[in-house]
Every structure is written in C-alpha cells, then in structure tokens.
Design an enzyme around this catalytic site. Structure first.
Site, short mmCIF file in Angstrom:
data_model
loop_
_atom_site.label_atom_id
_atom_site.label_comp_id
_atom_site.label_asym_id
_atom_site.label_seq_id
_atom_site.Cartn_x
_atom_site.Cartn_y
_atom_site.Cartn_z
N GLY A 175 0.84 -1.20 0.00
CA GLY A 175 0.00 0.00 0.00
C GLY A 175 0.87 1.24 0.00
O GLY A 175 1.89 1.31 -0.70
N SER B 50 2.68 -6.40 -4.39
CA SER B 50 1.80 -5.23 -4.42
C SER B 50 2.66 -3.96 -4.54
O SER B 50 3.44 -3.84 -5.49
CB SER B 50 0.93 -5.22 -3.16
OG SER B 50 -0.13 -4.32 -3.29
N ASP C 98 -14.67 -22.90 -16.29
CA ASP C 98 -13.91 -23.75 -15.38
C ASP C 98 -13.34 -24.97 -16.10
O ASP C 98 -12.19 -25.36 -15.92
CB ASP C 98 -14.80 -24.18 -14.20
CG ASP C 98 -14.04 -24.86 -13.08
OD1 ASP C 98 -12.85 -25.15 -13.26
OD2 ASP C 98 -14.66 -25.11 -12.02
N ASP D 255 -9.83 -25.89 -18.76
CA ASP D 255 -8.48 -26.34 -18.41
C ASP D 255 -8.46 -27.84 -18.14
O ASP D 255 -7.50 -28.36 -17.58
CB ASP D 255 -7.95 -25.57 -17.21
CG ASP D 255 -8.95 -25.58 -16.05
OD1 ASP D 255 -9.78 -26.52 -15.98
OD2 ASP D 255 -8.91 -24.66 -15.22
N ASP E 131 -12.65 -27.72 -11.36
CA ASP E 131 -12.09 -27.74 -10.01
C ASP E 131 -12.29 -26.41 -9.28
O ASP E 131 -11.70 -26.17 -8.23
CB ASP E 131 -10.59 -28.07 -10.07
CG ASP E 131 -9.82 -27.10 -10.96
OD1 ASP E 131 -10.47 -26.29 -11.65
OD2 ASP E 131 -8.57 -27.15 -10.96
N ASP F 209 -6.56 -11.95 -8.53
CA ASP F 209 -6.16 -10.74 -7.82
C ASP F 209 -7.17 -9.64 -8.10
O ASP F 209 -7.25 -9.12 -9.22
CB ASP F 209 -4.76 -10.33 -8.28
CG ASP F 209 -4.18 -9.22 -7.42
OD1 ASP F 209 -4.95 -8.38 -6.92
OD2 ASP F 209 -2.95 -9.18 -7.27
N HIS G 186 -4.92 -11.46 -4.15
CA HIS G 186 -3.85 -10.46 -4.13
C HIS G 186 -2.73 -10.91 -3.17
O HIS G 186 -2.93 -10.94 -1.96
CB HIS G 186 -4.41 -9.12 -3.69
CG HIS G 186 -3.40 -8.02 -3.73
ND1 HIS G 186 -2.64 -7.75 -4.85
CD2 HIS G 186 -3.02 -7.11 -2.80
CE1 HIS G 186 -1.83 -6.74 -4.60
NE2 HIS G 186 -2.04 -6.34 -3.36
CA LIG Z 1 -10.72 -25.59 -13.93
#
Ligand SMILES: [Ca+2]
Length: 515
Positions: free
Chosen positions: A107, A186, A253, A256, A260, A403, A442
């Site tokens: 930050g 960050s 989802d 890939d 999962d 993130d 993040h």
């Molecule tokens: Ca997946």
C-alpha cells in the site's frame, strides 16, 4: 563491489588476470573473497554493541539479540533511523548464509513490515523499512506537503536504506553480503521493479509479485470503477457477486480440463456478462445484473487510459472466484472497498492536493501536471531492462489469477514489453520469468495454490545459473501447515491442465500446457 564487475571477472581465466593491471588484480581479489562459498558467516561482534552507533548514515537506535523460537531462527534485531524519519529494521541471523534479502512494503507503506521468516530461516540478513513516513498503508497524506517523503516512498527509500544496511552487515559479520536480493508484493512489487529499472546493479536478483508498477493507470482505474459502483443502481450485494462468479465458472472452469473451481486457462474464457442482464436492465434481484451493474463489470474488465493516453490499465480478467473471501468484497464492492480508499487518498493528496476533495466527482484527468508528477514519483513502467540484463540480474514476476486489487493483465503486459525491449523471448529467458497462479488472490489467499518458494528458485538461478522452469505451488492449511492442494506453477504463457485422471488436488495430475 558491483555484480557486473564480479560477474565479468569471475568469468576470466586466472591467467588472464595476471596480465591485468595491479588495480584490476586488487578488484579480482575482492571478488574472489566475495564469492568464496566456503561455509556460512557468523557475527564478529556482540549484537547489543551496535546500539548507539552511526553506520552508513544511519543511527542505530536499538540492537538486541532475539532468541530462536519454534518458527524463527535466532537473530540480532537492529533498529535504524536515517534522518529525518526513514526507519528500518535489519535482522541479522546468527547463522548467516552470507546473503541479504530486502523485503518490500505494501500500500502506501508507513510501517516496517514484519520479518520475512522463510528468508531469515534460510540464513539471509533481512531488511525492511517504513519507506520514510509513519502512518496507515491506506493514507497518502504524508506526500501532500512533504516532497522528500513522497520521493522516498516513490523510489528513494530502498537505495537509501541499502546504503546503510550493507555497511551494518559488513561491520557485524566482518564482510559484505555476497548476494543481494529484493522481494516484494503489491507496492513491494512496484518497489521491486523500480529497483530493476532505476538501480540495475543494486540487487543480483529480484522477485516482483503482483507489482503495482503502473500507479497512475491503476489509481485511475480504481477511481473509474468506484464511480461506477457509486452510480445509481451500481452497487453489488454479496449474492450478486456470487451470481457473476458462478456464471463465469459455468462457462470457463472446464476449459483447463477439469471443473475444479479454478479458471486456469483464462485465455480460452470468453464469458459475456451481458448474458446475466436483468429483464429491462433494471435490478430485479440477485440472479441477474442491472445495466448499472453491467457498467461496473465493464469498468472492471475494460482498459482504462488517462493523461491523454499516457497512462493505462488493461482491466481485470473475470476469474470465476470474484466471490472468494479477500476478492471483490474486500477490494471492489464492499462498503469500504480498498480500491476506493486507495484512489480517494491518491486524489486528495497527489492530484487535487486538497484533503477535502471528493474523489467520486473528481475528474482524474483534470490536472495533467499533477498526473505527470505522480507518475514521475511512483510509476515503474520502463521496460528497458538492458542494464539489469547486462549486469547479470535475474527477475521473477509472479501474479495471482484472482487478484482483485491489481490485474495480472498488467504484469503480463509488462512482461511482453520487456520481451520486446530486449529483442525477443530467447533474450528474455536469460533473465526474466513470469508465473501466473490461477485462483490466487492479491499476494496470497483465494482458492488456488498460493505458496511457492520463489526465493530458492531465484537464488539457484543467481548463484548456480540454474534457470527456473516449472515450479510447484501449494495451498496450505493455515493451522496445520498441511498441503490442501498443489499445482504446477507454470512458466507463462503455459497453464496447468488436468491430465484427465488422478487426484485433482495433486500437482502430479496436471501438466503445463500452452494455451
Ligand atoms: Ca478448472
């Protein structure tokens, strides 16, 4: 001595050095001393004896031995002050590996980060600072009427602290560190890239995680989305965020190889938020998005440009995990979202330069001079890393796929710019790696595998020339430390694809695959 000189000389055969001038032979002797790996280092003085000394321009206000605990090795804790108000802490382990690790901030900084336990336990002398002011990490008021504090935060604190830390290390152990690394996430990732760009021989290796390097474009994007959320009908309930996340998962989802809960191949994901539009575009409940809410999603995902095109943010990918703890509710849509708070304090203290300014009505482009000044202070966007590459430096970039603070697209963009700047992927592969960790929030957290030993990978690269390839990332039980989930951490642009059989929680069931 500088890494560049050391690298150059240690590559020369001994016979060649004999022919060099006496001055160069002296330098080689120092280099040999630095590179001697004949075991670790130990203190040559009592820890408390550092108290009250002035070393490298820093006043050591306190120094005390800290005994080992179950989780942290024994060390000498050194508190230092560089006038007027740059405070740092140097942790000097009893069993030193003869290297130094600098941990970045977060930050707007304002406090000294806690000791980096993995680094200290590995034997690194470990240093961090408050970057020159004291206060909340959400508060930029330090910069309003104190240009030097603003410069320290922007780029100067790290080399300034290093100027003192390296001398204290030398006095305490009787020798300088043989290697110096910087690691941050960050704003600490921004500091990491600032070092690589502006001080290319200060560190031998740098880890930049989720770097907030495009500060102006980032704060502008925060501001734009905060305005969209504040517009009539723009706010999100938690249930509505979950509706969006579930729809993204339903669409992406499996791309890939396995459902999962992680969208690990985001390049294949082309979810259209408009499919969630409420009838007539008005808010009719948590199962759909109004036009005002779709505008929020559009601001979130779309590119933003400020300063007449000088500053950019590429927007965030939809991850399917927007509803995870620590994601949208913390950063984006919550009542006191961090994106709003960061953009608000930036407008008040750097741009409008008025603590009473209303950031939700402020035109981010209304004062170009202030915008350029903010960029000059805080942006670390220069992709020309030739000096760092030429000096033998190594850089690991890492970013979480979920993130909600800093978009991983920006890190991917920067990596692409570096590849171009150094003349292509083959040159870039000599010194930079990018890893994207699917489903990771993040810096840490989220449903994905967030823990990977990047420091060991960097050290092997720097000291042994062993370039990192596929690593392993794990998600650990915070209480027991047990591994709940593991995945290969793939070199970008590859992603972890399920092989079609095997334990979906085990990295061995996945293989890094080109998108
Ligand atoms: Ca997946």
């Amino acid at each position: 001595m500088s890494r560049g000189l050391r690298t150059a000389f240690t590559r020369l055969p001994a016979a060649a050095l004999v022919a060099l001038t006496p001055a160069f032979v002296t330098i080689h002797a120092m280099a040999h001393d630095d590179d001697d790996d004949g075991g670790g280092g130990h203190p040559r003085m009592n820890c408390a004896a550092l108290t009250g000394k002035t070393i490298g321009g820093a006043s050591i206000t306190a120094a005390a031995a800290v005994p080992a605990t179950a989780t942290l090795a024994a060390y000498c804790k050194v508190s230092g002050l560089i006038e007027p108000k740059l405070n740092f802490e140097l942790r000097l382990p009893v069993g030193w590996n003869r290297k130094l690790h600098y941990g970045g901030g977060g930050g707007y900084n304002g406090a000294i980060p806690a000791v980096n336990a993995p680094a200290l336990n590995a034997g690194y002398a470990q240093v961090s600072s408050d970057s020159g002011h004291q206060g909340s990490a959400l508060d930029a008021s330090f910069a309003l009427n104190d240009p030097y504090a603003a410069q320290l935060f922007g780029s100067l604190s790290v080399p300034t602290v290093m100027g003192a830390a390296t001398e204290i290390v030398r006095d305490f152990y009787g020798r300088r560190a043989s290697r110096q690394y910087f690691e941050g996430c960050s704003n600490g990732g921004r500091e990491a890239l600032m070092n690589v760009q502006r001080f290319p021989t200060l560190f031998d290796g740098v880890i930049a995680r989720a770097p907030a390097y495009n500060w102006v474009g980032l704060m502008g994007a925060f501001n734009r989305t905060a305005k969209a959320l504040a517009a009539p009908g723009g706010s999100f309930t938690t249930a509505k965020t979950a509706t969006l996340a579930k729809a993204v998962l339903a669409a992406c989802d499996g791309l890939d190889g396995v459902a999962d809960g992680l969208v690990s191949n985001p390049k294949a994901c082309h979810f259209d938020p408009a499919t969630l539009r409420c009838p007539g575009g008005t808010d009719t409940g948590n199962t759909c998005l109004s036009d005002a809410q779709l505008a929020v999603v559009g601001s979130w995902t779309g590119p933003a440009s400020f300063g007449g095109g000088a500053y950019h943010n590429p927007g965030w990918p939809l991850s399917g995990n927007e509803d995870a703890s620590g994601a949208w509710n913390l950063w984006t849509t919550g009542a006191a979202s961090l994106q709003f708070l960061f953009s608000d304090t930036t407008v008040k203290n750097y741009l409008a330069r008025d603590p009473a300014a209303n950031s939700l009505t402020y035109d981010f482009d209304s004062n170009l001079g202030a915008l350029f000044a903010l960029s000059a202070l805080n942006d670390a966007t220069n992709p020309n890393l030739h000096p760092f590459l030429g000096a033998g430096g190594k850089l690991i970039l890492w970013h979480g796929g979920n993130d909600s603070a800093l978009t991983n697209r920006a890190t991917i963009d920067y990596y692409g710019q570096v590849v171009s700047a150094v003349g292509g992927r083959a040159n870039a592969d000599q010194f930079v790696r990018l890893y994207i960790a699917p489903g990771v929030n993040h810096c840490a957290g989220g449903p994905g595998a967030d823990t990977a030993d990047l420091l060991t990978a960097l050290d092997r690269w720097v000291t042994r020339g062993r370039a990192p390839g596929t690593l392993t990332a794990s998600k650990l039980d915070p209480a027991s430390g047990a591994t709940l989930l593991s995945r290969p951490l793939c070199v970008y642009p590859a992603y972890p694809r399920y092989k079609g059989s095997g334990d979906v929680n085990a990295a061995s069931s996945f293989t890094c695959t080109a998108p």
